[in-house]
Design an enzyme around this catalytic site. Structure first.
Site, short mmCIF file in Angstrom:
data_model
loop_
_atom_site.label_atom_id
_atom_site.label_comp_id
_atom_site.label_asym_id
_atom_site.label_seq_id
_atom_site.Cartn_x
_atom_site.Cartn_y
_atom_site.Cartn_z
N GLY A 60 42.91 -40.06 111.34
CA GLY A 60 43.70 -40.62 110.24
C GLY A 60 44.66 -39.61 109.62
N CYS A 84 39.92 -47.24 102.33
CA CYS A 84 40.07 -46.10 101.43
C CYS A 84 40.24 -46.62 100.01
CB CYS A 84 41.31 -45.27 101.76
SG CYS A 84 41.63 -45.11 103.48
C1 LIG Z 1 33.20 -38.70 112.47
C2 LIG Z 1 34.01 -39.95 112.30
C3 LIG Z 1 35.26 -39.90 111.73
C4 LIG Z 1 36.02 -41.07 111.57
N1 LIG Z 1 37.28 -40.99 111.03
C5 LIG Z 1 38.03 -42.13 110.94
C6 LIG Z 1 39.38 -42.08 110.48
O1 LIG Z 1 39.92 -41.02 110.19
N2 LIG Z 1 40.09 -43.24 110.37
C7 LIG Z 1 39.53 -44.45 110.71
O2 LIG Z 1 40.20 -45.46 110.61
N3 LIG Z 1 38.27 -44.51 111.18
C8 LIG Z 1 37.51 -43.39 111.31
N4 LIG Z 1 36.23 -43.48 111.80
C9 LIG Z 1 35.66 -44.79 112.18
C10 LIG Z 1 35.74 -45.03 113.69
O3 LIG Z 1 37.08 -45.05 114.12
C11 LIG Z 1 35.04 -46.35 114.05
O4 LIG Z 1 35.69 -47.41 113.38
C12 LIG Z 1 33.59 -46.36 113.70
O5 LIG Z 1 33.01 -45.09 113.96
C13 LIG Z 1 32.78 -47.44 114.43
O6 LIG Z 1 32.83 -47.28 115.80
P1 LIG Z 1 31.67 -46.52 116.65
O7 LIG Z 1 30.37 -47.14 116.25
O8 LIG Z 1 32.01 -46.73 118.07
O9 LIG Z 1 31.73 -45.07 116.26
C14 LIG Z 1 35.47 -42.31 111.97
C15 LIG Z 1 34.19 -42.35 112.55
C16 LIG Z 1 33.46 -41.19 112.73
C17 LIG Z 1 32.09 -41.30 113.35
#
Ligand SMILES: Cc1cc2nc3c(=O)[nH]c(=O)nc-3n(C[C@H](O)[C@H](O)[C@H](O)COP(=O)(O)O)c2cc1C
Ligand SMILES: Cc1cc2nc3c(=O)[nH]c(=O)nc-3n(C[C@H](O)[C@H](O)[C@H](O)COP(=O)(O)OP(=O)(O)OC[C@H]3O[C@@H](n4cnc5c(N)ncnc54)[C@H](O)[C@@H]3O)c2cc1C
Ligand SMILES: Cc1cc2nc3c(=O)[nH]c(=O)nc-3n(C[C@H](O)[C@H](O)[C@H](O)COP(=O)(O)OP(=O)(O)OC[C@H]3O[C@@H](n4cnc5c(N)ncnc54)[C@H](O)[C@@H]3O)c2cc1C
Ligand SMILES: Cc1cc2nc3c(=O)[nH]c(=O)nc-3n(C[C@H](O)[C@H](O)[C@H](O)COP(=O)(O)O)c2cc1C
Ligand code: FES
Ligand code: FES
Lengths: 269, 303, 303, 269
Positions: free
Chosen positions: C46, C130
């Site tokens: 992000g 956010c």
């Molecule tokens: C460490 C970490 C950082 C993340 N940072 C962002 C981010 O900066 N912007 C965003 O939209 N989602 C962010 N997410 C959310 C992920 O993009 C995703 O929507 C979420 O982890 C669910 O998917 P998953 O279960 O496959 O991880 C982050 C997730 C994790 C685990």
């Protein structure tokens, strides 16, 4: 009854099947067709215990030995197959109703599809003990899906078993229910009242047995399977439909079953 | 001497370990495994005014560190419960909380009226995670006004202790908590299950008969802890923590976060004696840490 | 010949496997492990208008089949991204989607204006999970109006493809999905993380520096699948499924539920090559099942 | 580099420590202090891989052998300790910066607290190879927390090691940092510029080393630990504060570290 057991032996009896011997703190009379819930892993994935038919539960060489026969199908059974002598497992059971033979039945046909033999053999050994006459039909997709009776401690039954496989690789080519139909037809309609069928296997097989039993006027008892969370009646997760005044009601496979009279079970399609 | 008792409304429970509704049958099933009178309370399967058959199968499925259920609130109905089960529970000396639900506020009230007369029911837990048929199926627990009305309607029918059990499927759990507190809830329990879904890729079909179901178990614990923390910062009535509690350490974490009592749910399926073991574990922890009363521990989390 | 390409807005992506923001760094880190130009899109961490230091530690913690993170959106700022990282990504021939966030709608718009000029950015994904500082910190994604305004503000600054990424911490995900679709979103991605909390019992302290964090990983998959299903029933723009995808079977389940594309998140930490493996797995599945185009598979779930 | 390895040996070297030898598809030069992320279980609980210092990575008897030394502290390490010869594990690494000795340092004090010896020994062996002079201080709560150097293939270092335990059960009674302070004081203030300290251990120890290094005007390098999700710089989960113009900035232990100059690290209290 919830307790720990310790693996004595855990050996493959075919490509996909294992026979597990577990030493338990006690033995308990069980009705063939009853089952146990088993969990054998740390961590929470997989989460839930898994149901397995009690294959036998006896004192052997001074130890209380519970046996199950299982087929590797997914994560839980993969973990089971990796266990070693001395490993600890958690056990809940005996659970369920088991198969209680009708008092007026003298002769039995036992039909097992796939892993269904793991319920059929204990029922057969029990009936044999009572001196009942019986025919056993075991079927599967292919020969690899049926471990030899001798490998699972059922040598004494070998003579009673008719095998059938969908690909013809062992015994007849065809479905368990095809052989069953012939066996029933071999019985004079007049004497069918002395007979009872016990069947355990996939749902499609059991629903055919239900139809056969109605058509051919022979009693049948079906051992059902379902996903189970608890296995002892408290989650209501494992229900099936059975006939009831005003239509149907939901009953628990783990408590009111797993063995049901074929008349009462309602199979949705 | 350590005193594990906790007060909720007019009720005093001997300890903070309760069983979660729907995971403990009608309680009696567990008496094969341990003395259920030891529990702070036995919360039975959700009761409705009439017997309910529930959803078609499959009703449950395992997920990563959790399970989905779509039982459809199958139950024998409050009247059968009172006549057939309650006497048994009384013989077992169990402290009973009846979990109650309905399709409209009148149904909650009707069940409450029947339970008001029932001896051996210490309190009611209102499950508001059900669709309100009068409002196009919006879940009571997602609508502060509808939730308040349920509480008020029930309060009119009974003086027994009323606990309201919140649904986590909301934007702001504190809003709904505050609304039911204002409406007169003596305690708030949370969380109920998170709405989820599972798919069978081979059959290209959703697995549960009901398509969607409720997610429970360790998978949801972080969400539950967060909501218990938020709600206990907001309301002054006791909070009862639920969600993925597998052992006494989990239970104690919920208490640190602000829970006066806790409920053990899915863990009961894995080890039918777990709630007793959690109780013993809390007892030893309080011994070891020389904590004299639950109130001295609840909500003492540092952030 | 199987065609795995998918269209979102004016953009065509070569396949439906994207990386999830925040789990893929700025993309370049993964080029040590595989050819990232193979992915349908690389969605980077992000970006905000100014560089952000993020939250104090601890920032992550493991939970049952999941993890919590409270990174606090640390990033180098959109300008540094464009000048320092983007050229590198272009050399790697990656299809880039920039994930964008802000504390008020003007910030989103400002970032969008900068990215509008940037060559090699195929689209923007707006992270609306956010807090909106102008509305007392209510999360944009919990407020249909605020969310719509963000989309409109961004649309004014750029013609690039706009994907809006939804927060699952809401009562009705379809309401917010419909709102951002109306406001002009070209696609909708979901879910972002579920808000959760972890506690260190021994220290009697919450673990994360920020107290609360976002739950991701297999634990949340059932919730994510349910929301993807619900949203894809409601909107007509393409939906991108995210949440606990660990392998191609998970990915295909999301597509059955209605996703046109999917994003791989937490799984990247466990196996840095997993997104490529998922892509290969989808390819073989389509081969085996003789599915010619993604559109023939998306949303074909039977219920 | 992400690849599979196969366990050659996985043996206890003390009550709580294991030495694991893994055969890898290749070897790769590594800098002592670098680490690998390891995962060795099915299912998703535990979910994330775990970081371990590379203890050695050499061709041994024609095989590429990676060694790690680990202490059982929780679920992941319990699983590791149950692995058998032939089991497969996933490995990512070498990762991190490692300890690169300053060009003008001739003499070293290496201080390891608790499991810290698993980074200290590879650094020590490397420096020994360069012919550098060194003193090693290893400390722990009690003797059980320190496996004998010989058991972890570091016999050649045994003469250089001073042991210290909090309960006095082995070597001195006291903290690593107490011994370190004396050792530094033994070096004339004039010659401290030839020396460098490398320290690996719990945060409290490292923050004391930072203070000592500033007070005693001797260079120190600290190998930090933190929770890690990815280990290769993409999650931003493992950051620590380091001094930067205008206050501080967050840098990744797994990329910019794990080894930092003691001057730059900011320890919050
Ligand atoms: C460490 C970490 C950082 C993340 N940072 C962002 C981010 O900066 N912007 C965003 O939209 N989602 C962010 N997410 C959310 C992920 O993009 C995703 O929507 C979420 O982890 C669910 O998917 P998953 O279960 O496959 O991880 C982050 C997730 C994790 C685990
Ligand atoms: C009363 C009863 C007795 C049983 N007795 C035996 C036995 O003696 N030997 C034996 O090998 N198996 C028996 N089973 C089936 C056995 O419980 C399942 O094979 C086992 O739970 C699968 O676990 P898993 O983790 O390996 O598979 P999973 O990874 O959980 O699933 C693999 C596949 O099996 C299916 N499955 C999972 N659980 C069940 C279940 N409870 N019923 C049906 N299908 C399921 C899943 O849908 C999936 O397709 C019995 C089942 C019941 C209900
Ligand atoms: C760069 C680096 C190198 C390391 N090298 C080694 C080594 O060579 N040998 C060795 O035995 N250990 C080493 N560690 C520590 C090791 O990673 C942890 O002990 C391990 O991750 C614990 O996993 P677990 O599942 O057994 O414990 P968990 O069940 O995850 O946790 C048990 C306890 O350990 C703590 N913990 C968990 N993960 C970490 C972590 N990453 N850092 C610090 N504490 C943690 C938890 O808070 C908890 O108190 C290293 C850590 C880092 C960051
Ligand atoms: C199979 C099952 C049935 C449930 N039935 C009910 C119910 O009837 N009423 C209710 O309020 N909650 C019900 N719940 C929710 C639980 O009481 C509890 O809130 C939830 O499972 C979370 O706790 P856990 O993670 O410890 O299981 C049920 C949960 C499960 C798993
Ligand atoms: S499995 Fe729980 S009621 Fe049968
Ligand atoms: S552990 Fe992910 S950035 Fe360091």
């Amino acid at each position: 009854m919830f307790y720990s057991g310790r693996i004595i032996d855990n050996l493959p009896v075919s490509d996909k099947h294992y026979l597990m011997k577990v030493s338990t703190p006690f033995i308990q009379p069980f009705i063939p067709g009853q089952f146990v819930m088993i969990r054998a892993w740390q961590g929470t994935d997989p989460l839930l215990p898994r149901p397995f038919a009690i294959y036998s539960w006896d004192v052997v060489g001074g130890q209380n030995v519970l046996q199950i026969v299982y087929k590797i199908v997914g994560r839980g059974t993969v973990i089971l197959s990796g266990l070693h002598r001395g490993d600890e497992i958690q056990i809940n059971g005996p659970l369920g109703n088991g198969f209680i033979e009708p008092e007026d039945a003298e002769k039995f046909i036992l039909a097992g599809g796939g892993i269904g033999f793991s319920s059929v053999f204990p029922v057969a050994l029990h009936l044999k003990g009572l001196g009942k006459e019986m025919k056993i039909i075991l079927g599967a997709k292919t020969d690899k899906d049926i471990p030899p009776a001798s490998s699972v401690g059922a040598k004494s039954l070998e003579g009673d078993v008719t095998y059938t496989t969908e690909d013809g690789s062992m015994g007849f080519r065809g479905l368990v229910t095809e052989v069953l139909e012939k066996e029933i037809e071999d019985i004079g309609t007049g004497s069918r009242a002395e007979w009872a069928v016990f069947a355990c296997g996939p749902t499609e097989m059991l629903s055919t047995v239900k139809v056969l039993s109605a058509e051919k006027k022979i009693r049948a008892f079906l051992s059902l399977e379902n996903f189970m969370a608890c296995g002892f009646g408290v989650c209501l997760g494992c229900v099936v439909k059975v006939a009831a005044p005003g239509g149907y009601q939901h009953v628990r496979v783990c408590m009111e079953g797993p063995v049901f009279s074929s008349e009462e079970v309602i199979f949705d399609d | 001497m350590i005193d594990l008792s906790v007060c909720i409304g007019k009720s005093t429970f001997k300890n903070p370990v309760f069983s979660a509704s729907g995971t403990f049958g009608y309680g009696v099933e567990y008496s094969d495994f341990f003395d259920i009178s030891r529990l702070g309370a036995v919360i039975v399967k959700g009761l409705s005014i009439e017997p309910v058959k529930g959803n078609p199968g499959p009703r449950i499925f395992e997920t990563a560190s959790g399970m989905l259920n779509a039982i459809g609130l199958q139950n024998i109905g409050v009247k059968n419960f009172v006549s057939e089960i309650l006497p048994h529970l009384r013989r077992l000396d169990a402290t009973v909380i009846a979990n109650v639900y309905g399709k409209m506020e009148e149904e909650y009230a009707a069940v409450a009226a029947i339970l008001d007369d029932a001896e051996g029911v210490e309190g009611l837990e209102l499950n508001i995670s059900c669709p309100n048929v009068k409002k196009g199926g919006i879940v009571f627990g997602q609508d502060p006004l509808a939730a308040s009305k349920v509480v008020q309607a029930v309060k009119k029918e009974t003086d027994k202790t009323i606990i309201v059990k919140l649904s986590p499927n909301v934007s702001d759990i504190t809003e709904i908590a505050a609304a039911v507190e204002d409406a007169g809830a003596d305690g708030i329990s949370l969380i109920n299950t998170l709405l989820g879904m599972v798919i069978d890729l081979d059959k290209k079909k959703s697995i549960l008969g009901n398509v969607m179901g409720g997610l429970s178990g360790p998978a949801i614990k972080p969400v539950a802890l967060r909501m218990v923390y938020q709600v206990s910062q907001r309301v002054s009535v006791p909070v009862i923590g639920i969600g993925g509690i597998m052992n006494e350490r989990d239970a104690l974490e919920f208490m640190l976060a602000g829970a006066t009592a806790i409920q053990v749910g899915t863990a009961n399926f894995i080890n039918p004696r777990i709630s007793e073991e959690i109780l013993d574990g809390i007892q030893s922890y309080f011994d070891r840490e020389e904590i004299e009363r639950v109130a001295d521990f609840t909500g003492t989390l540092k952030t």
